[in-house]
Design a protein around this motif. Structure first.
Motif, PDB file in Angstrom:
ATOM      1  N   GLY A  43      97.581 122.687  36.066  1.00  0.00           N
ATOM      2  CA  GLY A  43      97.871 122.881  37.481  1.00  0.00           C
ATOM      3  C   GLY A  43      99.259 122.461  37.902  1.00  0.00           C
ATOM      4  N   ARG A  45     103.017 122.505  38.501  1.00  0.00           N
ATOM      5  CA  ARG A  45     104.081 123.515  38.554  1.00  0.00           C
ATOM      6  C   ARG A  45     105.455 122.847  38.619  1.00  0.00           C
ATOM      7  NH1 ARG A  45     104.588 128.711  40.831  1.00  0.00           N
ATOM      8  NH2 ARG A  45     106.691 129.472  40.379  1.00  0.00           N
ATOM      9  N   GLY A 137     101.552 121.339  42.931  1.00  0.00           N
ATOM     10  CA  GLY A 137     100.905 122.584  42.547  1.00  0.00           C
ATOM     11  C   GLY A 137     101.194 123.702  43.530  1.00  0.00           C
ATOM     12  N   GLU A 139      99.154 126.174  44.216  1.00  0.00           N
ATOM     13  CA  GLU A 139      97.928 126.657  44.841  1.00  0.00           C
ATOM     14  C   GLU A 139      97.075 125.476  45.285  1.00  0.00           C
ATOM     15  OE1 GLU A 139      95.955 129.036  41.977  1.00  0.00           O
ATOM     16  OE2 GLU A 139      97.540 130.553  41.869  1.00  0.00           O
ATOM     17  N   CYS A 142      94.333 123.217  42.752  1.00  0.00           N
ATOM     18  CA  CYS A 142      94.676 123.603  41.377  1.00  0.00           C
ATOM     19  C   CYS A 142      94.576 122.430  40.407  1.00  0.00           C
ATOM     20  CB  CYS A 142      96.071 124.218  41.316  1.00  0.00           C
ATOM     21  SG  CYS A 142      97.405 123.075  41.702  1.00  0.00           S
ATOM     22  N   SER A 144      92.357 119.659  38.696  1.00  0.00           N
ATOM     23  CA  SER A 144      90.956 119.384  38.393  1.00  0.00           C
ATOM     24  C   SER A 144      90.772 117.928  37.969  1.00  0.00           C
ATOM     25  CB  SER A 144      90.502 120.293  37.250  1.00  0.00           C
ATOM     26  OG  SER A 144      91.270 120.003  36.079  1.00  0.00           O
TER      27      SER A 144
END
Length: 230
Positions: A43, A45, A137, A139, A142, A144
């Motif tokens: 996740g 970025r 992230g 989104e 994203c 977990s």
């Protein structure tokens, strides 16, 4: 990054530990950490590190200008997930910036940069709080449970590597300082026909009289001596 099997993850983390150990200096170590976190943590970025230096928290080694801007934004606002992770000694997880109400202004500006989720891990060793590793992230939701677990291990490796790099740097600096003070003592011994103890006393007295650090007085004397030889 997609999830890895336990065996792949163990190998990846082992390789990371070796790479961090091989780096020369804190700067290279920080870049290795953020690049690895972006590759390893599902996740992630964009990644940045916020270091504690005195009373300030400074953004360092971002993988992208977005990470740098958001790390710096928290300093400007005086609050945010990174500062909370540092202050409360905990991992902070923002699942969705659009519903986050703890840091509304930070969340609003983060979404303007295309960031919709975040993880912030404290970087610490037993005796010292070093800073925080911030993962962003693109989104919502994203990150977990696996992201938190893997990020925690990366942060632990990172803290140990950072502490080791800083200690090595301090050791090298101490050696360099001792060397230049030794050179300055030798110059004074030769010029004034005095003992090593007397030369050192002259240096410390000059340091006290001028309110300049002993090593800086020594550097000035060595530099002056070298100029005279040219």
């Amino acid at each position: 990054m997609p999830a890895q099997s336990s065996r792949e993850l163990a190998r990846t983390l082992g390789d990371l530990a070796v790479r961090m150990q091989a780096q020369k200096g804190t700067g290279e170590t920080l870049h290795t950490i953020v690049e690895a976190a972006a590759d390893i943590v599902p996740g992630a970025r964009w990644v940045g590190i916020s270091l504690i230096q005195g009373r300030k928290v400074l953004a360092k080694a971002p993988t992208d200008p977005i990470a740098a801007k958001l790390d710096e934004l928290q300093n400007e606002l005086g609050d945010g997930p990174c500062l909370t992770a540092l202050r409360d000694h905990q991992t902070v997880h923002i699942e969705d910036m659009s519903t986050e109400d703890r840091w509304p202004e930070f969340s609003r500006q983060a979404m303007a940069f295309g960031v919709h989720s975040m993880l912030s891990f404290q970087l610490f060793v037993e005796s010292e709080n070093l800073g925080a590793m911030n993962l962003y992230g693109a989104e919502a939701r994203c990150f977990s449970k696996e992201s938190v677990e893997v990020g925690t291990v990366v942060a632990q490796h990172a803290a140990v590597a950072m502490f080791g790099a800083a200690a090595a740097g301090q050791f090298q600096s101490a050696l360099a300082s001792r060397d230049v003070i030794g050179q300055a003592k030798g110059i004074l011994m030769h010029r004034n026909n005095v003992s090593g103890g007397q030369a050192f006393a002259m240096l410390t007295r000059a340091s006290a009289d001028t309110n300049i650090k002993l090593v800086d007085v020594a550097r000035w004397l060595v530099s002056e001596h070298e100029s005279d030889l040219e």
